[in-house]
Design a protein around this motif. Sequence first.
Motif, PDB file in Angstrom:
ATOM      1  N   HIS A  27       0.818  -1.315   0.056  1.00  0.00           N
ATOM      2  CA  HIS A  27      -0.054  -0.167  -0.106  1.00  0.00           C
ATOM      3  C   HIS A  27       0.974   1.252   0.089  1.00  0.00           C
ATOM      4  O   HIS A  27       0.410   2.291  -0.518  1.00  0.00           O
ATOM      5  CB  HIS A  27      -0.923   0.168   1.163  1.00  0.00           C
ATOM      6  CG  HIS A  27      -1.838  -1.145   1.263  1.00  0.00           C
ATOM      7  ND1 HIS A  27      -2.927  -1.193   0.394  1.00  0.00           N
ATOM      8  CD2 HIS A  27      -1.768  -2.308   1.944  1.00  0.00           C
ATOM      9  CE1 HIS A  27      -3.622  -2.444   0.592  1.00  0.00           C
ATOM     10  NE2 HIS A  27      -2.931  -2.937   1.508  1.00  0.00           N
ATOM     11  N   GLN A  29       3.283   2.005  -1.673  1.00  0.00           N
ATOM     12  CA  GLN A  29       3.609   2.850  -3.167  1.00  0.00           C
ATOM     13  C   GLN A  29       2.413   3.705  -3.592  1.00  0.00           C
ATOM     14  O   GLN A  29       2.880   4.579  -4.323  1.00  0.00           O
ATOM     15  CB  GLN A  29       3.391   1.509  -4.121  1.00  0.00           C
ATOM     16  CG  GLN A  29       4.531   0.454  -3.857  1.00  0.00           C
ATOM     17  CD  GLN A  29       6.035   1.137  -3.231  1.00  0.00           C
ATOM     18  OE1 GLN A  29       6.484   1.860  -4.186  1.00  0.00           O
ATOM     19  NE2 GLN A  29       6.586   0.754  -2.317  1.00  0.00           N
ATOM     20  N   ALA A  30       1.384   3.804  -2.967  1.00  0.00           N
ATOM     21  CA  ALA A  30       0.371   5.144  -3.338  1.00  0.00           C
ATOM     22  C   ALA A  30       0.729   6.322  -2.784  1.00  0.00           C
ATOM     23  O   ALA A  30       0.280   7.276  -3.097  1.00  0.00           O
ATOM     24  CB  ALA A  30      -0.992   4.332  -2.628  1.00  0.00           C
ATOM     25  N   THR A  32       3.250   8.875  -3.199  1.00  0.00           N
ATOM     26  CA  THR A  32       3.993   9.342  -4.310  1.00  0.00           C
ATOM     27  C   THR A  32       4.502  10.762  -4.035  1.00  0.00           C
ATOM     28  O   THR A  32       5.321  11.106  -4.622  1.00  0.00           O
ATOM     29  CB  THR A  32       3.474   9.210  -5.489  1.00  0.00           C
ATOM     30  OG1 THR A  32       2.333  10.127  -5.573  1.00  0.00           O
ATOM     31  CG2 THR A  32       2.963   7.940  -6.117  1.00  0.00           C
ATOM     32  N   GLN A  36       0.775  14.260   0.124  1.00  0.00           N
ATOM     33  CA  GLN A  36      -0.146  13.409   0.841  1.00  0.00           C
ATOM     34  C   GLN A  36       0.183  13.063   2.227  1.00  0.00           C
ATOM     35  O   GLN A  36      -0.515  12.326   2.660  1.00  0.00           O
ATOM     36  CB  GLN A  36       0.155  12.148  -0.169  1.00  0.00           C
ATOM     37  CG  GLN A  36      -0.342  12.162  -1.554  1.00  0.00           C
ATOM     38  CD  GLN A  36       0.078  11.103  -2.335  1.00  0.00           C
ATOM     39  OE1 GLN A  36       1.183  10.715  -2.420  1.00  0.00           O
ATOM     40  NE2 GLN A  36      -0.915  10.192  -2.865  1.00  0.00           N
TER      41      GLN A  36
END
Length: 171
Positions: A27, A29-30, A32, A36
């Motif tokens: 997860h 890797q989401a 970026t 965020q």
Amino acid sequence: SYQEVRAEGIEGLHRHIVEIVPQLAKHVQALTDWHQISLLSVESSRCPVWYKTGLLLIGDAAHVMSPIGGVGINYAIQDAVVAANILTKPLLSGQVSLEELKKVQSQREWPTRIIQFFQAQAQKGIVANALRSQQMVRIPWYVRAFFRIPYLRDLPAHLVAFGPVRIRVEN
């Protein structure tokens, strides 16, 4: 620390998250971009003086509470009630003295210091240990015994809900 992780880049953040919670490996890797990510800065502090002519600070403006126990809103409301009790008549007469503003701080500073002390102790003794531990945290025997005695068991909840001094709206 956040600054050190940030210096490693987003890949360093991925690595640290996976080290702490391996189940999140697929997860992370989401994530970026650093936009965020949000940093929650936890602090507890007080202004040395909450008032000056024409100004009174209450709640978070006067004293930032740790999120431990969720008492911030309680203390802000209690500050407002004490301020209303002390300042209603002077405000209606149009004459608020520095002494009356000082009185609000003097009535609210001690309870604020008390709860901030307990929050700091909980942070150091319970939360920090739980966050550092890689194993299940054992609650000490004296804490378990404390919560088996009805009056003592209810004391922390009472302190969180009402503070060390009960505040009531005066007529």
